[in-house]
Motif scaffolding. Structure first.
Motif, mmCIF file in Angstrom:
data_model
loop_
_atom_site.group_PDB
_atom_site.id
_atom_site.type_symbol
_atom_site.label_atom_id
_atom_site.label_comp_id
_atom_site.label_asym_id
_atom_site.label_seq_id
_atom_site.Cartn_x
_atom_site.Cartn_y
_atom_site.Cartn_z
ATOM 1 N N ARG A 207 0.846 -1.195 0.000
ATOM 2 C CA ARG A 207 0.000 0.000 0.000
ATOM 3 C C ARG A 207 0.883 1.248 0.000
ATOM 4 O O ARG A 207 1.941 1.256 0.611
ATOM 5 C CB ARG A 207 -0.903 -0.006 1.226
ATOM 6 N N PRO A 208 0.456 2.306 -0.652
ATOM 7 C CA PRO A 208 1.325 3.488 -0.752
ATOM 8 C C PRO A 208 1.554 4.208 0.571
ATOM 9 O O PRO A 208 2.518 4.943 0.707
ATOM 10 C CB PRO A 208 0.579 4.385 -1.733
ATOM 11 N N TYR A 209 0.703 4.006 1.556
ATOM 12 C CA TYR A 209 0.861 4.692 2.834
ATOM 13 C C TYR A 209 1.485 3.800 3.895
ATOM 14 O O TYR A 209 1.536 4.167 5.057
ATOM 15 C CB TYR A 209 -0.490 5.214 3.329
ATOM 16 N N SER A 210 1.930 2.620 3.526
ATOM 17 C CA SER A 210 2.511 1.682 4.481
ATOM 18 C C SER A 210 3.998 1.493 4.178
ATOM 19 O O SER A 210 4.365 1.172 3.054
ATOM 20 C CB SER A 210 1.777 0.340 4.407
ATOM 21 N N TRP A 211 4.843 1.700 5.175
ATOM 22 C CA TRP A 211 6.288 1.637 5.015
ATOM 23 C C TRP A 211 6.877 0.690 6.056
ATOM 24 O O TRP A 211 6.267 0.398 7.060
ATOM 25 C CB TRP A 211 6.890 3.025 5.186
ATOM 26 N N ARG A 212 8.112 0.241 5.807
ATOM 27 C CA ARG A 212 8.804 -0.677 6.733
ATOM 28 C C ARG A 212 10.262 -0.255 6.857
ATOM 29 O O ARG A 212 10.904 0.119 5.880
ATOM 30 C CB ARG A 212 8.733 -2.100 6.201
ATOM 31 N N VAL A 213 10.773 -0.328 8.066
ATOM 32 C CA VAL A 213 12.171 -0.022 8.329
ATOM 33 C C VAL A 213 12.696 -1.013 9.375
ATOM 34 O O VAL A 213 11.945 -1.516 10.205
ATOM 35 C CB VAL A 213 12.346 1.445 8.804
ATOM 36 N N PHE A 214 13.992 -1.319 9.299
ATOM 37 C CA PHE A 214 14.651 -2.191 10.269
ATOM 38 C C PHE A 214 15.688 -1.373 11.026
ATOM 39 O O PHE A 214 16.452 -0.619 10.433
ATOM 40 C CB PHE A 214 15.344 -3.368 9.576
ATOM 41 N N ILE A 215 15.714 -1.545 12.341
ATOM 42 C CA ILE A 215 16.685 -0.866 13.192
ATOM 43 C C ILE A 215 17.509 -1.925 13.899
ATOM 44 O O ILE A 215 16.960 -2.821 14.534
ATOM 45 C CB ILE A 215 15.990 0.027 14.229
ATOM 46 N N ASP A 216 18.829 -1.830 13.782
ATOM 47 C CA ASP A 216 19.733 -2.717 14.508
ATOM 48 C C ASP A 216 20.265 -1.966 15.722
ATOM 49 O O ASP A 216 20.885 -0.911 15.584
ATOM 50 C CB ASP A 216 20.900 -3.153 13.623
ATOM 51 N N THR A 217 19.990 -2.500 16.897
ATOM 52 C CA THR A 217 20.494 -1.880 18.114
ATOM 53 C C THR A 217 21.795 -2.557 18.507
ATOM 54 O O THR A 217 22.026 -3.728 18.213
ATOM 55 C CB THR A 217 19.481 -1.986 19.262
ATOM 56 N N ALA A 218 22.635 -1.803 19.165
ATOM 57 C CA ALA A 218 23.926 -2.321 19.611
ATOM 58 C C ALA A 218 24.020 -2.131 21.119
ATOM 59 O O ALA A 218 23.432 -1.196 21.662
ATOM 60 C CB ALA A 218 25.060 -1.569 18.926
ATOM 61 N N PRO A 219 24.756 -2.968 21.802
ATOM 62 C CA PRO A 219 24.927 -2.780 23.242
ATOM 63 C C PRO A 219 25.776 -1.538 23.525
ATOM 64 O O PRO A 219 26.487 -1.049 22.649
ATOM 65 C CB PRO A 219 25.640 -4.055 23.682
ATOM 66 N N ASN A 220 25.675 -1.023 24.725
ATOM 67 C CA ASN A 220 26.498 0.128 25.114
ATOM 68 C C ASN A 220 27.962 -0.272 25.082
ATOM 69 O O ASN A 220 28.340 -1.362 25.510
ATOM 70 C CB ASN A 220 26.136 0.614 26.515
ATOM 71 N N ARG A 221 28.797 0.621 24.608
ATOM 72 C CA ARG A 221 30.231 0.350 24.510
ATOM 73 C C ARG A 221 30.947 0.911 25.734
ATOM 74 O O ARG A 221 30.762 2.077 26.075
ATOM 75 C CB ARG A 221 30.764 0.999 23.242
ATOM 76 N N THR A 222 31.728 0.066 26.397
ATOM 77 C CA THR A 222 32.569 0.533 27.498
ATOM 78 C C THR A 222 33.971 0.733 26.955
ATOM 79 O O THR A 222 34.228 0.543 25.767
ATOM 80 C CB THR A 222 32.577 -0.467 28.666
ATOM 81 N N GLU A 223 34.898 1.096 27.799
ATOM 82 C CA GLU A 223 36.256 1.344 27.331
ATOM 83 C C GLU A 223 36.943 0.106 26.781
ATOM 84 O O GLU A 223 37.660 0.191 25.803
ATOM 85 C CB GLU A 223 37.080 1.919 28.472
ATOM 86 N N THR A 224 36.736 -1.049 27.395
ATOM 87 C CA THR A 224 37.486 -2.231 27.007
ATOM 88 C C THR A 224 36.648 -3.334 26.370
ATOM 89 O O THR A 224 37.181 -4.139 25.636
ATOM 90 C CB THR A 224 38.215 -2.825 28.235
ATOM 91 N N ARG A 225 35.352 -3.381 26.668
ATOM 92 C CA ARG A 225 34.547 -4.490 26.149
ATOM 93 C C ARG A 225 33.106 -4.060 26.033
ATOM 94 O O ARG A 225 32.688 -3.028 26.526
ATOM 95 C CB ARG A 225 34.665 -5.718 27.041
ATOM 96 N N TRP A 226 32.319 -4.908 25.361
ATOM 97 C CA TRP A 226 30.890 -4.646 25.204
ATOM 98 C C TRP A 226 30.188 -5.054 26.487
ATOM 99 O O TRP A 226 30.502 -6.063 27.094
ATOM 100 C CB TRP A 226 30.331 -5.462 24.050
ATOM 101 N N SER A 227 29.232 -4.269 26.900
ATOM 102 C CA SER A 227 28.447 -4.607 28.068
ATOM 103 C C SER A 227 26.994 -4.789 27.664
ATOM 104 O O SER A 227 26.532 -4.197 26.701
ATOM 105 C CB SER A 227 28.549 -3.522 29.142
ATOM 106 N N ALA A 228 26.288 -5.599 28.403
ATOM 107 C CA ALA A 228 24.886 -5.890 28.061
ATOM 108 C C ALA A 228 23.932 -4.865 28.586
ATOM 109 O O ALA A 228 24.129 -4.117 29.430
ATOM 110 C CB ALA A 228 24.517 -7.251 28.596
#
Length: 57
Positions: free
Chosen positions: A36-57
């Motif tokens: 339909r012309p008024y219906s759209w779709r998008v995908f968002i990839d979220t990432a975990p917060n970045r700390t100084e040395t490693r990824w945290s949940a």
């Protein structure tokens, strides 16, 4: 985590704004038009917060 959002362009813009304010966003796909012309779709990839040395949940 990958989030799929369907809706009008205004709904997508509002939702993307709210999600990016609360979650760290890794990437946002191009907006796809659905059948339909008024219906759209998008995908968002979220990432975990970045700390100084490693990824945290």
């Amino acid at each position: 985590m990958r989030i799929r959002i369907d809706g009008t362009r205004a709904e997508l813009a509002y939702t993307i704004n709210k999600i990016s304010a609360n979650l760290p966003v890794g990437s946002i796909s191009p907006i796809y038009r659905r059948r339909r012309p008024y219906s759209w779709r998008v995908f968002i990839d979220t990432a975990p917060n970045r700390t100084e040395t490693r990824w945290s949940a």
